[in-house]
Design a protein around this motif. Structure first.
Motif, short mmCIF file in Angstrom:
data_model
loop_
_atom_site.label_atom_id
_atom_site.label_comp_id
_atom_site.label_asym_id
_atom_site.label_seq_id
_atom_site.Cartn_x
_atom_site.Cartn_y
_atom_site.Cartn_z
N VAL A 1 35.91 -21.78 -8.95
CA VAL A 1 35.07 -21.39 -10.09
C VAL A 1 33.78 -22.21 -10.11
N LEU A 2 33.88 -23.52 -9.95
CA LEU A 2 32.68 -24.37 -9.95
C LEU A 2 31.75 -24.02 -8.80
N THR A 3 32.33 -23.75 -7.65
CA THR A 3 31.52 -23.40 -6.49
C THR A 3 30.74 -22.11 -6.72
N LEU A 4 31.41 -21.08 -7.19
CA LEU A 4 30.73 -19.80 -7.41
C LEU A 4 29.72 -19.91 -8.55
N ALA A 5 30.02 -20.72 -9.56
CA ALA A 5 29.07 -20.88 -10.67
C ALA A 5 27.76 -21.49 -10.17
N VAL A 6 27.86 -22.58 -9.41
CA VAL A 6 26.65 -23.24 -8.92
C VAL A 6 25.94 -22.36 -7.88
N ALA A 7 26.71 -21.74 -7.00
CA ALA A 7 26.10 -20.88 -5.98
C ALA A 7 25.44 -19.66 -6.59
N SER A 8 25.93 -19.21 -7.75
CA SER A 8 25.35 -18.03 -8.39
C SER A 8 24.04 -18.34 -9.11
N ILE A 9 23.84 -19.60 -9.50
CA ILE A 9 22.66 -19.95 -10.27
C ILE A 9 21.38 -19.56 -9.53
N GLY A 10 21.31 -19.92 -8.25
CA GLY A 10 20.08 -19.70 -7.50
C GLY A 10 19.68 -18.24 -7.43
N MET A 11 20.60 -17.38 -7.02
CA MET A 11 20.27 -15.96 -6.87
C MET A 11 20.03 -15.30 -8.22
N ILE A 12 20.91 -15.57 -9.20
CA ILE A 12 20.75 -14.93 -10.51
C ILE A 12 19.44 -15.35 -11.15
N ALA A 13 19.11 -16.65 -11.10
CA ALA A 13 17.86 -17.12 -11.70
C ALA A 13 16.65 -16.51 -11.01
N LYS A 14 16.71 -16.38 -9.69
CA LYS A 14 15.58 -15.80 -8.96
C LYS A 14 15.37 -14.34 -9.35
N MET A 15 16.45 -13.57 -9.38
CA MET A 15 16.34 -12.15 -9.72
C MET A 15 15.98 -11.96 -11.19
N PHE A 16 16.52 -12.81 -12.06
CA PHE A 16 16.15 -12.75 -13.47
C PHE A 16 14.66 -13.05 -13.64
N THR A 17 14.17 -14.06 -12.90
CA THR A 17 12.76 -14.42 -13.00
C THR A 17 11.86 -13.27 -12.58
N GLU A 18 12.20 -12.62 -11.46
CA GLU A 18 11.39 -11.49 -11.01
C GLU A 18 11.40 -10.35 -12.03
N THR A 19 12.55 -10.13 -12.66
CA THR A 19 12.63 -9.09 -13.69
C THR A 19 11.79 -9.45 -14.91
N ILE A 20 11.82 -10.72 -15.32
CA ILE A 20 11.03 -11.16 -16.47
C ILE A 20 9.54 -11.02 -16.19
N GLU A 21 9.11 -11.37 -14.97
CA GLU A 21 7.69 -11.31 -14.64
C GLU A 21 7.17 -9.88 -14.51
N ASN A 22 8.05 -8.91 -14.40
CA ASN A 22 7.64 -7.50 -14.32
C ASN A 22 7.74 -6.79 -15.66
N LEU A 23 7.81 -7.55 -16.74
CA LEU A 23 7.91 -6.96 -18.07
C LEU A 23 6.60 -6.32 -18.50
#
Length: 263
Positions: free
Chosen positions: A139-161
């Protein structure tokens, strides 16, 4: 017109030559060895085990059976995705240049890039040393590993608002929190949920791989069965994984289609 066609033809030729050069170079670096006699026997046994699975193991509903191990793998993927999304959400907003000043966004993007640099397998080995083998490390591994990709994709979505809504809120004196709460989140909710489902699909597969190093899930029994040459049990696990991935993929695709298209 003819000059344009000649230019495009030359461009495609350059790409083809570059790909051919990379292929030749790659083949010269990698040493390809023929299959040994033992390798052929092992391959035959693997396929035989897949097509003749151990049904007593496949339909064993105790904690040692395939159904419970698959359920544990799903739980690891779900918790890892949710915890990763919770941690990635503030990082994504602080990395968007249309929300915060550019120096702040640059620092946050650098931190996000550093998180993405480390492979999940390495995180798994690190957390196993911290928590010991088991589902907690997964669980800890997937949580930390997910941060990078999710944050990057979320950021791109926010910047295209739609910037009009944000600018109108700024003109009315709205705070950063108010802009996020009332101007951004309502626009982003369908995209965010769709991205989380996509990441969950990835984490479900990663949870299986992480089990190979002892981070819980069905990966550990899989590697134990392979090391012991119990190919019928390997076949049972692979059949269970195939059915699990098929069901989850079909369900998540339908949900993503509903979130994006509304049908």
């Amino acid at each position: 017109m003819l000059e344009k066609e000649k230019s495009n033809k030359g461009y495609y030729m350059m790409i083809a030559v570059a790909i051919l050069g990379l292929l030749i170079w790659s083949m010269s670096v990698i040493e390809v060895k023929p299959l040994s006699k033992d390798g052929m026997v092992i391959a035959k046994n693997i396929f035989k085990g897949i097509f003749h699975p151990d049904t007593s193991f496949l339909f064993n509903f105790t904690k040692q059976g395939v159904p419970f191990l698959l359920l544990e793998t799903i739980a690891i993927a779900v918790l890892g995705t949710l915890f990763g999304a919770i941690l990635a959400l503030p990082l994504a907003f602080l990395s968007a240049t249309n929300i915060v000043p550019k120096p702040v966004a640059f620092i946050m993007n650098f931190i996000n890039m550093a998180i993405r640099t480390v492979p999940p397998f390495v995180y798994g080995l690190m957390f196993i040393r911290v928590t010991g083998p088991g589902a907690s490390a997964g669980v800890l591994t997937l949580a930390v590993a997910s941060i990078g990709m999710i944050a990057k994709m979320f950021t791109e979505t926010i910047e295209n608002l739609d910037q009009g809504i944000i600018e109108s809120m700024e003109a009315s004196g709205a705070s950063l929190f108010q802009k996020i709460r009332f101007g951004i989140i309502p626009q982003l909710k369908p995209d965010f949920l769709s991205l989380l489902l996509y990441r969950f699909d990835m984490n479900l597969r990663d949870a299986t791989i992480l089990g190979l190093v002892g981070a819980g899930g069905i990966g550990a029994p899989l590697i134990f069965a392979m090391n012991a040459y119990r190919w019928n049990q390997v076949g049972s696990i692979l059949i269970g994984l195939f059915l699990l991935i098929f069901v989850v993929e079909a369900a998540s695709s339908r949900i993503r289609r509903f979130l994006i298209q509304g049908k």
